[in-house]
Design a protein around this motif. Structure first.
Motif, PDB file in Angstrom:
ATOM      1  N   GLY A   1      -8.223   2.379  -0.206  1.00 36.30           N
ATOM      2  CA  GLY A   1      -7.752   1.152   0.149  1.00 36.30           C
ATOM      3  C   GLY A   1      -8.684   0.006  -1.259  1.00 36.30           C
ATOM      4  N   LEU A   2      -9.173   0.792  -1.745  1.00 34.41           N
ATOM      5  CA  LEU A   2     -10.129  -0.238  -2.923  1.00 34.41           C
ATOM      6  C   LEU A   2     -10.018   0.267  -4.112  1.00 34.41           C
ATOM      7  CD1 LEU A   2     -13.667   0.054  -0.870  1.00 34.41           C
ATOM      8  CD2 LEU A   2     -12.558  -1.863  -0.973  1.00 34.41           C
ATOM      9  N   GLY A   3      -8.979   1.255  -4.170  1.00 33.64           N
ATOM     10  CA  GLY A   3      -8.404   1.382  -5.522  1.00 33.64           C
ATOM     11  C   GLY A   3      -9.504   1.707  -6.355  1.00 33.64           C
ATOM     12  N   LEU A   4      -9.638   1.942  -7.768  1.00 25.15           N
ATOM     13  CA  LEU A   4     -10.606   1.713  -8.947  1.00 25.15           C
ATOM     14  C   LEU A   4     -11.562   0.878  -9.141  1.00 25.15           C
ATOM     15  CD1 LEU A   4      -8.015   3.805 -11.564  1.00 25.15           C
ATOM     16  CD2 LEU A   4      -9.691   4.695  -9.708  1.00 25.15           C
TER      17      LEU A   4
ATOM     18  N   LEU B   1      -0.181   8.634  -6.485  1.00 19.68           N
ATOM     19  CA  LEU B   1      -0.278   7.254  -6.308  1.00 19.68           C
ATOM     20  C   LEU B   1      -0.031   6.417  -7.204  1.00 19.68           C
ATOM     21  CD1 LEU B   1      -1.836   5.040  -4.410  1.00 19.68           C
ATOM     22  CD2 LEU B   1      -3.679   6.185  -5.186  1.00 19.68           C
TER      23      LEU B   1
ATOM     24  N   PHE C   1      -0.748   2.762 -10.342  1.00 19.29           N
ATOM     25  CA  PHE C   1      -1.523   2.408 -10.558  1.00 19.29           C
ATOM     26  C   PHE C   1      -1.035   1.459 -11.513  1.00 19.29           C
ATOM     27  CE2 PHE C   1      -5.367   2.873  -7.983  1.00 19.29           C
ATOM     28  CZ  PHE C   1      -5.622   4.470  -7.591  1.00 19.29           C
TER      29      PHE C   1
ATOM     30  N   ASP D   1       0.385  -1.347   0.126  1.00 23.35           N
ATOM     31  CA  ASP D   1      -0.184  -0.049   0.034  1.00 23.35           C
ATOM     32  C   ASP D   1       0.663   1.173  -0.534  1.00 23.35           C
ATOM     33  OD1 ASP D   1      -2.428  -1.579   2.253  1.00 23.35           O
ATOM     34  OD2 ASP D   1      -2.303  -1.441   0.177  1.00 23.35           O
TER      35      ASP D   1
ATOM     36  N   TYR E   1     -15.167   5.267 -13.104  1.00 31.35           N
ATOM     37  CA  TYR E   1     -15.114   4.460 -12.155  1.00 31.35           C
ATOM     38  C   TYR E   1     -14.741   4.713 -10.978  1.00 31.35           C
ATOM     39  CZ  TYR E   1     -12.296   1.916 -15.511  1.00 31.35           C
ATOM     40  OH  TYR E   1     -11.468   0.971 -17.196  1.00 31.35           O
TER      41      TYR E   1
ATOM     42  N   GLN F   1     -13.655   5.683  -6.842  1.00 37.18           N
ATOM     43  CA  GLN F   1     -12.159   5.450  -5.984  1.00 37.18           C
ATOM     44  C   GLN F   1     -12.838   6.016  -4.705  1.00 37.18           C
ATOM     45  OE1 GLN F   1      -8.687   7.731  -6.841  1.00 37.18           O
ATOM     46  NE2 GLN F   1      -7.301   6.310  -6.249  1.00 37.18           N
TER      47      GLN F   1
ATOM     48  N   PHE G   1     -14.042   9.212 -11.971  1.00 38.09           N
ATOM     49  CA  PHE G   1     -13.430   8.909 -12.641  1.00 38.09           C
ATOM     50  C   PHE G   1     -13.660   8.652 -14.005  1.00 38.09           C
ATOM     51  CE2 PHE G   1      -9.169  11.065 -11.764  1.00 38.09           C
ATOM     52  CZ  PHE G   1      -9.149  10.907 -10.000  1.00 38.09           C
TER      53      PHE G   1
ATOM     54  N   GLN H   1     -14.632  -0.580 -11.045  1.00 35.44           N
ATOM     55  CA  GLN H   1     -15.449   0.036 -12.256  1.00 35.44           C
ATOM     56  C   GLN H   1     -17.387   0.000 -12.335  1.00 35.44           C
ATOM     57  OE1 GLN H   1     -15.642  -2.431 -15.874  1.00 35.44           O
ATOM     58  NE2 GLN H   1     -15.404  -0.664 -17.339  1.00 35.44           N
TER      59      GLN H   1
ATOM     60  N   PHE I   1      -7.482  -2.925 -12.722  1.00 38.34           N
ATOM     61  CA  PHE I   1      -6.374  -2.074 -11.716  1.00 38.34           C
ATOM     62  C   PHE I   1      -5.934  -2.926 -10.486  1.00 38.34           C
ATOM     63  CE2 PHE I   1      -6.023   1.388 -14.794  1.00 38.34           C
ATOM     64  CZ  PHE I   1      -7.114   1.910 -15.755  1.00 38.34           C
ATOM     65  N   GLY I   2      -5.056  -2.694 -10.479  1.00 34.21           N
ATOM     66  CA  GLY I   2      -4.475  -2.851  -8.428  1.00 34.21           C
ATOM     67  C   GLY I   2      -5.097  -1.481  -8.042  1.00 34.21           C
ATOM     68  N   THR I   3      -5.320  -1.774  -6.573  1.00 37.19           N
ATOM     69  CA  THR I   3      -5.270  -1.116  -5.725  1.00 37.19           C
ATOM     70  C   THR I   3      -4.203   0.459  -5.457  1.00 37.19           C
ATOM     71  OG1 THR I   3      -4.613  -2.665  -4.198  1.00 37.19           O
ATOM     72  CG2 THR I   3      -6.681  -2.888  -4.443  1.00 37.19           C
ATOM     73  N   GLY I   4      -3.690  -0.017  -6.341  1.00 44.90           N
ATOM     74  CA  GLY I   4      -2.761   1.352  -5.889  1.00 44.90           C
ATOM     75  C   GLY I   4      -1.510   1.794  -4.882  1.00 44.90           C
TER      76      GLY I   4
END
Lengths: 116, 117
Positions: B40-43, A88, A90, A9, B35, B37, B90, B45, A106-109
């Protein structure tokens, strides 16, 4: 199903040191892999991509990524980190199946902080 | 300049009051997507569209609607917003030309911060 994992993270690195942001993927077929960066209050910006060819891909702002098929990884790297690289990041994989619409996953970043 | 434009960028609204977030792209892209955001969960869709009049659910479509009447526009509609829809949204677009080996990138708007109270 296609998926991307970013196991960290948060990554902290001192300015001037090399940085690595990790990404592993799971796809059926050949992967199209991407890295995006998001600065505060901004949208995601494209950094680089791997489609085919040389496993080492060079992108914007001095970043590069290495595609490793055996380890199913696509780690982002930079030889010397700058404070301005703090953002951040991704990782993404694009589904190359026509029937499922060439979707992006996408990953969670990973939040990168470069310490002066 | 190639871009994806979202409006509004910032909005505070009340529960149940319908709202629309507009999205427009000037790249003649076939594919568009929304999307959200969250920390902790990212993107994740919400909905996507492969072309005009073609839309499909993403991972988290509940509480949202979309339409694709024109190629350049893909509005996101919250018919009855609830606090759990407070998020950063987004819009994105991508070309489908040259598939299946195109590797085309996806372009993002600057984001819309939505707060539902």
């Amino acid at each position: 199903a296609q998926s991307v994992a970013q196991p960290e993270d948060q990554v902290n690195v001192a300015e001037g040191n090399p940085l690595t942001v990790k990404c592993t993927y799971s796809v059926s077929g050949n992967p199209y892999l991407f890295w995006y960066v998001q600065y505060p209050n901004r949208g995601l910006q494209f950094l680089l991509k791997y489609i085919t060819g040389d496993n080492l891909v060079k992108g914007s702002y001095g970043f590069e990524a290495e595609f490793n098929k055996s380890q199913t990884s696509f780690h982002l790297k930079k030889p010397s980190a700058l404070v301005s690289d703090s953002a951040l990041y991704f990782c993404a994989v694009r589904d190359n199946e026509v029937d499922t619409g060439n979707q992006f996953y996408f990953g969670t970043g990973t939040s990168l902080t470069v310490i002066p | 300049e190639a871009q994806v434009t979202q409006n509004p960028r910032y909005l505070i609204t009340v529960t149940g009051k319908k709202l629309t977030v507009t999205c427009s792209q000037n790249m003649n892209h076939e594919y568009m997507s929304w999307y959200r955001q969250d920390p902790g969960l990212g993107l994740r869709q919400i909905y996507y569209s492969m072309n005009v009049e073609v839309t499909d659910k993403g991972d988290v479509p509940e509480g949202y609607k979309v339409s694709r009447k024109e190629k350049r526009n893909f509005p996101l509609i919250l018919e009855s917003p609830s606090p759990n829809q407070t998020s950063l949204y987004f819009c994105a677009s991508s070309s489908q030309r040259g598939q299946p080996n195109s590797g085309n990138t996806i372009y993002f708007g600057e984001g819309s911060w939505l707060t539902v109270v």
